[in-house]
Design an enzyme around this catalytic site. Structure first.
Site, PDB file in Angstrom:
ATOM      1  N   ARG A 113     -56.244 -36.829   9.652  1.00 53.27           N
ATOM      2  CA  ARG A 113     -55.036 -37.654   9.551  1.00 53.27           C
ATOM      3  C   ARG A 113     -55.498 -39.063   9.208  1.00 53.27           C
ATOM      4  NH1 ARG A 113     -49.479 -37.857  11.524  1.00 53.27           N
ATOM      5  NH2 ARG A 113     -48.643 -39.472  10.157  1.00 53.27           N
ATOM      6  N   GLY A 114     -55.233 -39.478   7.986  1.00 53.17           N
ATOM      7  CA  GLY A 114     -55.754 -40.733   7.461  1.00 53.17           C
ATOM      8  C   GLY A 114     -55.504 -41.939   8.333  1.00 53.17           C
ATOM      9  N   GLU A 115     -54.282 -42.106   8.811  1.00 54.15           N
ATOM     10  CA  GLU A 115     -53.964 -43.312   9.580  1.00 54.15           C
ATOM     11  C   GLU A 115     -54.706 -43.349  10.914  1.00 54.15           C
ATOM     12  OE1 GLU A 115     -49.750 -42.265  11.715  1.00 54.15           O
ATOM     13  OE2 GLU A 115     -49.749 -42.431   9.540  1.00 54.15           O
ATOM     14  N   ASP A 116     -55.171 -42.204  11.398  1.00 53.86           N
ATOM     15  CA  ASP A 116     -55.900 -42.161  12.672  1.00 53.86           C
ATOM     16  C   ASP A 116     -57.383 -42.475  12.510  1.00 53.86           C
ATOM     17  OD1 ASP A 116     -53.563 -41.400  13.926  1.00 53.86           O
ATOM     18  OD2 ASP A 116     -54.220 -39.368  14.399  1.00 53.86           O
ATOM     19  N   THR A 117     -58.008 -41.936  11.450  1.00 55.49           N
ATOM     20  CA  THR A 117     -59.477 -41.979  11.414  1.00 55.49           C
ATOM     21  C   THR A 117     -60.102 -42.389  10.086  1.00 55.49           C
ATOM     22  OG1 THR A 117     -59.725 -39.647  10.794  1.00 55.49           O
ATOM     23  CG2 THR A 117     -59.566 -40.133  13.160  1.00 55.49           C
ATOM     24  N   ARG A 118     -59.314 -42.565   9.023  1.00 52.69           N
ATOM     25  CA  ARG A 118     -59.891 -42.835   7.692  1.00 52.69           C
ATOM     26  C   ARG A 118     -60.831 -44.048   7.702  1.00 52.69           C
ATOM     27  NH1 ARG A 118     -58.455 -41.153   2.771  1.00 52.69           N
ATOM     28  NH2 ARG A 118     -56.360 -40.572   3.437  1.00 52.69           N
ATOM     29  N   GLY A 130     -47.049 -35.987  -0.014  1.00 49.00           N
ATOM     30  CA  GLY A 130     -45.719 -35.404  -0.072  1.00 49.00           C
ATOM     31  C   GLY A 130     -45.581 -34.331   0.983  1.00 49.00           C
ATOM     32  N   GLU A 133     -52.776 -27.962   5.127  1.00 49.36           N
ATOM     33  CA  GLU A 133     -54.206 -27.973   4.827  1.00 49.36           C
ATOM     34  C   GLU A 133     -54.954 -27.057   5.787  1.00 49.36           C
ATOM     35  OE1 GLU A 133     -55.444 -32.233   3.551  1.00 49.36           O
ATOM     36  OE2 GLU A 133     -56.672 -31.718   5.275  1.00 49.36           O
TER      37      GLU A 133
END
Length: 170
Positions: free
Chosen positions: A27-32, A59, A93
């Protein structure tokens, strides 16, 4: 982080079977910009061809390019974080990754500041996320049930539990 060797995967020296060594699901906003970014850099620095979804359009449904990247990766690393299950993209995913596991792909979960049992049993934030999806997709309960089963299956795999700088095998 050492990766176990999966006995079911065979390599051909003449024709490479994989486009990527590793696919990262997160999840990008958590760990990117933290854990995942550092993991990606470390893998690349060690010559491991790693796919990260930096340039893909977001999307409701995962893109054809993303499915192709998952299918053409030897290993998938799933980084479960607090808000992972709030993303229908991440859950789709995850389902695709577990389908590839059936065909010999090695799947390694990392539980980033979440208890693996909370993921498996869908408790805490995972319970809230799935309730949100059940409400949103009330006309497609099969989709949500697939996601629930995928969370349970992936969280039952042997992986790593990361808590504030400490990593342990689970």
């Amino acid at each position: 982080m050492a990766f176990p060797i999966h006995q079911g995967v065979s390599f051909s020296s003449s024709t490479p079977q994989w486009d990527y060594d590793v696919f990262l699901s997160f999840r990008g906003e958590d760990t990117r910009n933290g854990f995942t970014g550092h993991l990606y850099q470390a893998l690349c620095d060690n010559g491991i061809n790693t796919f990260i979804d930096n340039d893909l359009q977001r999307g409701e449904e995962i893109s054809v390019e993303l499915v192709k990247a998952i299918k053409s990766s030897m290993i998938s690393i799933i980084i479960f974080s607090q808000n992972y299950a709030f993303s229908s993209w991440c859950l789709e995913e995850l389902v695709e990754i577990l389908n590839c596991k059936q065909n010999g792909q090695l799947v390694l979960p990392v539980f980033y500041k979440v208890d693996p049992s909370k993921v498996r049993k869908q408790e805490g934030k995972f319970k809230l996320a799935m309730a949100k999806h059940e409400n949103k997709f009330k006309n497609n309960t099969e989709k949500v049930q697939r996601w629930r089963a995928a969370l349970n299956e992936a969280a039952s795999l042997s992986g790593w539990h990361y808590e504030d700088g400490y990593v342990s095998n689970n």
